[in-house]
Design a protein around this motif. Structure first.
Motif, short mmCIF file in Angstrom:
data_model
loop_
_atom_site.label_atom_id
_atom_site.label_comp_id
_atom_site.label_asym_id
_atom_site.label_seq_id
_atom_site.Cartn_x
_atom_site.Cartn_y
_atom_site.Cartn_z
N SER A 211 0.86 -1.19 0.00
CA SER A 211 0.00 0.00 0.00
C SER A 211 0.89 1.23 0.00
O SER A 211 1.64 1.45 0.96
CB SER A 211 -0.86 0.03 1.25
OG SER A 211 -1.46 -1.22 1.43
N TYR A 213 1.58 5.51 -1.00
CA TYR A 213 1.08 6.86 -1.30
C TYR A 213 2.09 7.52 -2.22
O TYR A 213 3.30 7.36 -2.04
CB TYR A 213 0.99 7.70 -0.02
CG TYR A 213 -0.03 7.20 0.96
CD1 TYR A 213 -1.36 7.61 0.88
CD2 TYR A 213 0.35 6.33 1.98
CE1 TYR A 213 -2.29 7.16 1.80
CE2 TYR A 213 -0.58 5.87 2.90
CZ TYR A 213 -1.89 6.29 2.80
OH TYR A 213 -2.81 5.84 3.70
N GLU A 239 -5.13 15.43 2.06
CA GLU A 239 -5.60 14.03 2.13
C GLU A 239 -5.17 13.30 0.87
O GLU A 239 -5.19 13.84 -0.22
CB GLU A 239 -7.14 14.00 2.21
CG GLU A 239 -7.71 14.60 3.48
CD GLU A 239 -7.22 13.92 4.75
OE1 GLU A 239 -6.89 12.72 4.71
OE2 GLU A 239 -7.14 14.62 5.80
N LYS A 240 -4.81 12.02 1.02
CA LYS A 240 -4.36 11.24 -0.14
C LYS A 240 -4.97 9.87 -0.13
O LYS A 240 -5.25 9.31 0.91
CB LYS A 240 -2.84 11.07 -0.07
CG LYS A 240 -2.15 12.25 -0.59
CD LYS A 240 -0.73 11.94 -0.98
CE LYS A 240 -0.06 13.25 -1.29
NZ LYS A 240 -0.49 13.81 -2.56
N GLU A 241 -5.08 9.32 -1.33
CA GLU A 241 -5.59 7.95 -1.47
C GLU A 241 -4.42 6.99 -1.53
O GLU A 241 -3.38 7.29 -2.12
CB GLU A 241 -6.35 7.83 -2.78
CG GLU A 241 -7.49 8.80 -2.87
CD GLU A 241 -8.79 8.12 -3.18
OE1 GLU A 241 -8.77 7.19 -4.00
OE2 GLU A 241 -9.81 8.53 -2.58
N VAL A 242 -4.62 5.84 -0.98
CA VAL A 242 -3.57 4.82 -1.04
C VAL A 242 -3.72 4.04 -2.35
O VAL A 242 -4.82 3.86 -2.87
CB VAL A 242 -3.67 3.90 0.21
CG1 VAL A 242 -4.86 2.99 0.15
CG2 VAL A 242 -2.40 3.13 0.43
N THR A 243 -2.58 3.62 -2.93
CA THR A 243 -2.61 2.80 -4.16
C THR A 243 -2.05 1.43 -3.82
O THR A 243 -1.02 1.33 -3.14
CB THR A 243 -1.73 3.45 -5.25
OG1 THR A 243 -2.21 4.77 -5.48
CG2 THR A 243 -1.77 2.67 -6.55
#
Ligand code: M6R
Length: 616
Positions: A211, A213, A239-243
């Motif tokens: 996972s 960022y 805020e960030k989304e996880v890849t």
């Protein structure tokens, strides 16, 4: 250009950092270093000139550096020669003991001279020739001048620094934390199992976490064990989304092969098949997933391909395929030229950028140049989440998996496939190909992986030929049309790996000057995969033979008449001539590989090179 790693967790940091650096060594390998903080908050820095193994031995595999927080770096020199002093990490004082800030950096600080003078006026002294030391000292300067915390100090430094950087910094007064900042140079942060990892590229942390960022340009992050917070330049939280990373761990290991280069040459059938499968559904091309609907494709009346190195060679081959199949004008240009040329781009132009890493500075700049003029951009990229992938309007991912060897092989092959599919789709949409005609070509491309396997099965013959030519001084590759594009790639592979001087020539152009370089025994390799150009190129080769050249011909099975003129022949299976580059390049990759190994050079990490060229 330099690799960065960092770790905050419960495990010993140094072995994890060394392991991560070993996966990033392709980014630079002239020196390396670690800074690790122990449980009593003492920070120790160890650096070594040369390959990572020197640092490994010096730290006893990391055991001599206890502690669960640390940063590491493998260097590709830009400012200052490769030396232990210039190796990272760098410190804000004269030694780690009198320093409040310790850091590693990837990229180039363009105004380093101006910043250095400013810092000298404020009584800072410098022990190295690096721009990194300046960055670390600048952060220290703002920390003290404004009496602020790391995020504010870094933000102030970022406003002053011009150039590109990924920075990972430890602050003496902030135990258990690492702070990072990014502009242009890549950096990812992975969080898993209560631990946090920092790296310039995915393979470094693949073993530990999935996972990740992606930190964006002009952002910072505050990293603790199992936790990360992102900030913008104003110090506000972002805020960030996880890849989730899908590459498997084995993909970044040698898996029994002696070198990554050979492993990746053998992975080409899979890279081709996977890329093709992602673009074709039930035998028909389907690009809707990447936004290239029929209407979108129809809106373009010309194409500009921009790339560097081997990716540019893909563009050179693609040009022939696009123009021939789709009858759409294509221009191919080196990204480093495109960006400073003030190119004339009509609104109906599609700019296609091609890049394995997705981080090549010139290609990224070319993409931005096109976008700034409102031109649509399509990126053919291998690394998911890379800068180019994130900034392009449309993204076509090649599915080559992680490419570790510095010289590209499987990514090049996957890129070729992507361009074939695009060319067929443009031709179909333009009515130049019927549905069935398009399907026939796709079916033909599907035969390429098995045909590459067949070429690989016959590699001993290439090895034998390579052993005869390991002392060659000059090698010429000649071809016409697509064969010229293949020659460019074959020549680059040979020179970048084996350090043998080689040149690629459009076969008809040799006699306009370069043939004067041909002398007794010069190896001239002719690419003869295009039936209608076969005789023309053979004639040009024979002109070289008349001047003493030794001729190798590469053609498809059936063209046995070539043996009347050339001294050594390599046969490859037949495929539609538009796609012949995908087969012809393989024996020439093997040729470059075997010559290099015969000469005893490091085939995975040729001198002076780095995999990802994030400086212009
Ligand atoms: O990551 P990119 O595809 O953008 O890299 C482009 C070139 O730097 C790269 O192809 C380079 O020429 C390699 N040394 C070729 O083997």
């Amino acid at each position: 250009m330099c690799g960065i790693v960092g770790f905050v967790g419960k495990k010993a940091a140094a072995p994890i950092l060394l392991d991560g650096l070993s996966k990033l060594e392709y980014r630079g390998y002239d020196s390396a270093g670690l800074a690790v903080r122990d449980d009593n908050n003492n920070i120790e820095v160890v650096k070594a000139k040369g390959r990572l193994k020197v640092l490994f031995e010096k730290t006893n595999g990391g055991e001599s550096l206890p502690g669960c927080v640390g940063i590491g770096h493998t260097r590709w020199a830009t400012h200052g020669e490769p030396s232990e002093t210039n190796a990272h990490p760098h410190v804000s004082g004269n030694s780690v003991d009198d320093s409040d800030v310790i850091g590693v950096h990837n990229g180039i600080i363009e105004n380093y001279q101006e910043l250095r003078e400013k810092l000298i006026r404020h009584k800072y002294t410098f022990y190295s020739q690096t721009d990194t030391e300046i960055a670390v000292k600048l952060v220290d300067y703002y920390l003290k001048k404004y009496n602020v915390g790391p995020i504010d100090a870094i933000a102030k430094a970022m406003v002053r620094i011009r150039g590109s950087y990924a920075l990972a910094l430890m602050f003496k007064d902030y135990p258990g934390e690492i702070f990072v900042a990014r502009k242009e140079s890549p950096m990812i942060i992975g969080v898993e199992g209560g631990e946090t990892y920092i790296a310039s590229d995915v393979p470094a942390i693949l073993k530990y976490c999935r996972s990740v960022y992606y930190i964006d340009n002009l952002e910072m992050a505050r990293i603790k064990a199992g936790n990360v917070e992102f900030y913008n330049l104003d110090g506000d939280i972002v805020e960030k989304e996880v890849t989730e990373i899908e590459w498997d761990v084995e993909a970044a290991e040698k898996n029994g092969y002696e070198h990554f280069t050979m492993k990746e040459i053998h992975e080409q059938p899979k890279a081709v098949r996977d890329t093709l499968n992602s673009l074709v559904k039930d035998g028909r091309i389907d690009l809707s997933g990447i936004g290239l609907t029929k209407d979108v494709v129809n809106s373009f009346s010309q194409i500009q391909i921009v790339a560097c190195g081997s990716a540019w060679h893909v563009g050179m081959a693609a040009q022939y395929v696009f123009e021939d199949l789709a009858r759409i004008p294509v221009r191919v240009e080196l990204a480093s030229e495109f960006r400073y040329r003030r190119p004339i781009l009509n609104p109906d132009t599609l700019v296609i950028v091609i890049s394995q890493s997705g981080e090549t500075a010139d290609t990224l700049a070319a993409l931005r140049e096109a976008k700034s003029r409102g031109i649509k951009t399509l990126a053919i990229v291998n690394v998911v989440g890379s800068s180019i992938a994130r900034e392009a309007d449309f993204v076509l991912y090649t599915l080559a998996g992680p490419e570790i060897a510095v010289a590209t092989t499987k990514a090049y092959s996957a890129q070729l496939i992507a361009t074939y599919v695009l060319a067929i789709e443009f031709a179909r949409v333009a009515g130049r190909l019927t549905e069935d005609g398009a399907k026939e070509l796709i079916d033909d491309i599907y035969t390429i992986p098995d045909k590459i396997e067949k070429i690989l099965d016959d590699k001993d013959r290439i090895q034998w030929f390579a052993s005869k030519y390991s002392n060659a001084k000059d090698v010429f590759f000649v071809g016409r049309g697509i064969d010229y594009a293949i020659s460019l790639e074959a020549s680059l592979k040979l020179k970048e790996l084996s350090y043998i001087h080689s040149e690629a020539y459009a076969a008809g152009e040799l006699k306009h000057g370069s043939i004067s370089l041909v002398e007794d025994g010069t190896l001239v390799i002719g690419l003869l995969t295009q039936d209608e150009l076969f005789e023309k190129t053979v004639s040009n080769m024979v002109e070289c033979k008349a001047r003493g050249a030794y001729l190798m011909g590469l053609t498809s099975y059936g063209h046995y008449e070539v043996e009347d003129n050339v001294d050594f022949t390599v046969y490859i299976p037949k495929v539609n001539p538009h796609f012949q580059a995908s087969l012809a390049v393989v024996p020439l990759q093997l040729f470059a590989y075997y010559i290099t190994v015969a000469k005893g050079y490091d085939v995975d990490k040729p001198r002076n090179l780095a995999k990802s060229v994030t400086v212009e």
